[in-house]
Design a protein around this motif. Sequence first.
Motif, PDB file in Angstrom:
ATOM      1  N   HIS A  25      98.572 -75.042 -42.952  1.00 31.46           N
ATOM      2  CA  HIS A  25      97.740 -74.018 -42.319  1.00 31.46           C
ATOM      3  C   HIS A  25      96.704 -73.505 -43.304  1.00 31.46           C
ATOM      4  O   HIS A  25      95.511 -73.404 -42.989  1.00 31.46           O
ATOM      5  N   THR A  40      90.974 -74.089 -32.933  1.00 32.35           N
ATOM      6  CA  THR A  40      92.322 -74.011 -32.382  1.00 32.35           C
ATOM      7  C   THR A  40      92.227 -74.060 -30.866  1.00 32.35           C
ATOM      8  O   THR A  40      91.476 -73.286 -30.263  1.00 32.35           O
ATOM      9  N   TRP A  42      94.741 -74.538 -27.328  1.00 32.17           N
ATOM     10  CA  TRP A  42      96.047 -74.687 -26.683  1.00 32.17           C
ATOM     11  C   TRP A  42      95.851 -74.700 -25.178  1.00 32.17           C
ATOM     12  O   TRP A  42      95.122 -73.865 -24.634  1.00 32.17           O
ATOM     13  N   ILE A 315     107.059 -75.330 -33.820  1.00 33.58           N
ATOM     14  CA  ILE A 315     106.284 -74.906 -34.988  1.00 33.58           C
ATOM     15  C   ILE A 315     107.171 -74.170 -35.984  1.00 33.58           C
ATOM     16  O   ILE A 315     107.140 -74.448 -37.184  1.00 33.58           O
ATOM     17  N   GLY A 366     101.434 -72.402 -29.709  1.00 40.66           N
ATOM     18  CA  GLY A 366     100.985 -71.745 -30.934  1.00 40.66           C
ATOM     19  C   GLY A 366     101.865 -70.570 -31.277  1.00 40.66           C
ATOM     20  O   GLY A 366     103.074 -70.711 -31.494  1.00 40.66           O
ATOM     21  N   GLY A 407      96.850 -77.194 -30.893  1.00 35.79           N
ATOM     22  CA  GLY A 407      96.992 -76.978 -32.315  1.00 35.79           C
ATOM     23  C   GLY A 407      95.625 -76.699 -32.927  1.00 35.79           C
ATOM     24  O   GLY A 407      94.659 -76.401 -32.222  1.00 35.79           O
ATOM     25  N   THR A 408      95.557 -76.817 -34.246  1.00 35.00           N
ATOM     26  CA  THR A 408      94.316 -76.548 -34.988  1.00 35.00           C
ATOM     27  C   THR A 408      93.863 -77.806 -35.694  1.00 35.00           C
ATOM     28  O   THR A 408      94.661 -78.519 -36.296  1.00 35.00           O
TER      29      THR A 408
END
Length: 414
Positions: A25, A40, A42, A315, A366, A407-408
């Motif tokens: 991250h 990001t 979702w 996560i 997330g 996600g990112t």
Amino acid sequence: MTPMFVGKALTALAFAVGSAAVQAHDHAHSHDHGDDENVTAWRLVVADQQDAVVHVIDAKEKSLLDTFELEGPAALHRTRSGEAVFAVQGAANTVSVINTGIAFHDHGDHADIEVADPALLSTVLEGERPAHFIERQGYIAQWFDGEDEARLFTESSLLADSPEIRAVPVEAAHHGVAVPFHQHAVVTVVNPEDASQRPVGAKVLDSDGHLVGDEVACPGLHGSAGSGSLYALACHTGLLLIATENGTPQITHLPYPSSLPEGSASTLLGGTGLQYFLGNYGPDRVLLVDPTEGEEGFQLVQLPTRRVHFAVDPIRARFAYVFTEDGQLHQLDVLNGELTQSLRLTEPYSMDGHWNDPRPRIAVAGNQVVVTDPQAETLHFIDIETFKQVEEMTLEGQPFNIVAVGGTGISHDH
């Protein structure tokens, strides 16, 4: 009973996973890519319990992106990549494929993200009573309860609308499962006395459909999940654990310990980051299984009321979530086997009645847990850190099954 997952190796693994996630991250937000930016995204894919529709929702904006019409109400299964969601319509004998519009491309030190409109693909899989969907080692297996073969294919071939399908033979039509491997498949063994009953075991087949090794007994087989390098099948007597050795799947039996009360699991989920399995065990308990600890690795967790649905956190490896019929969402610490936080979220949903009545379902997107509330035509969004509801979204009909993808990543679009 002592808490599970207290061994040094697994504790170290949990720490490593958490550290790696933090580093990834931080890295994503500190890596210099010039004018490129971190994005990001979702998305939620939500199936209606009664109507033949699936909605795609922007989980950040709480907005409806698109609605796709299907042939029947659907069970939803996302692929590991999240690029595709399979809508299995058992009563309509059809499996549809949704391109979620979110794709990641791994570049080692970072991942690029591409965000596009979701789309319902023209390719469909038709067959009698499609049921279990399993992805493993780059392959997907779609099982059909009414057929004597399962179908194996890759996600990429489906997304390209040119599926390359390999058929895996099954002795007779039954409610079973196929677990795909690169050159093999593990399939269930039909009950020889009554094919309509649960399978009685599992076996390994090679790419030509020939038996490899011996069949392994697994009476009352129902429920399966993968976690790390293992895949598990649930039986009346314990779990069958499938591991790959020298390229060939090997099956071993992990029996329930005598310390457990009478019962068995019939639904399994697999941990992400930590290797564990989470299953049902009686109406008001869940079962945690550490497969490395043998018979010492089973732990029951008591719930306040009967269980409606449960999901693992992909996560935060330490947590899973359970919704109970009193309208509460609970956070489960899988390392300690304890319910650590609870939130009353909906009106009560009794577990009396038909198993497929519209009841809440859980997904993790997330930093949010999202819970469907079909009676109230609502999606509930819960902030995981504070464990408080932060928003609601109205969704007409009976929002039921739900999966989250996203996600990112780094975007090169300007």
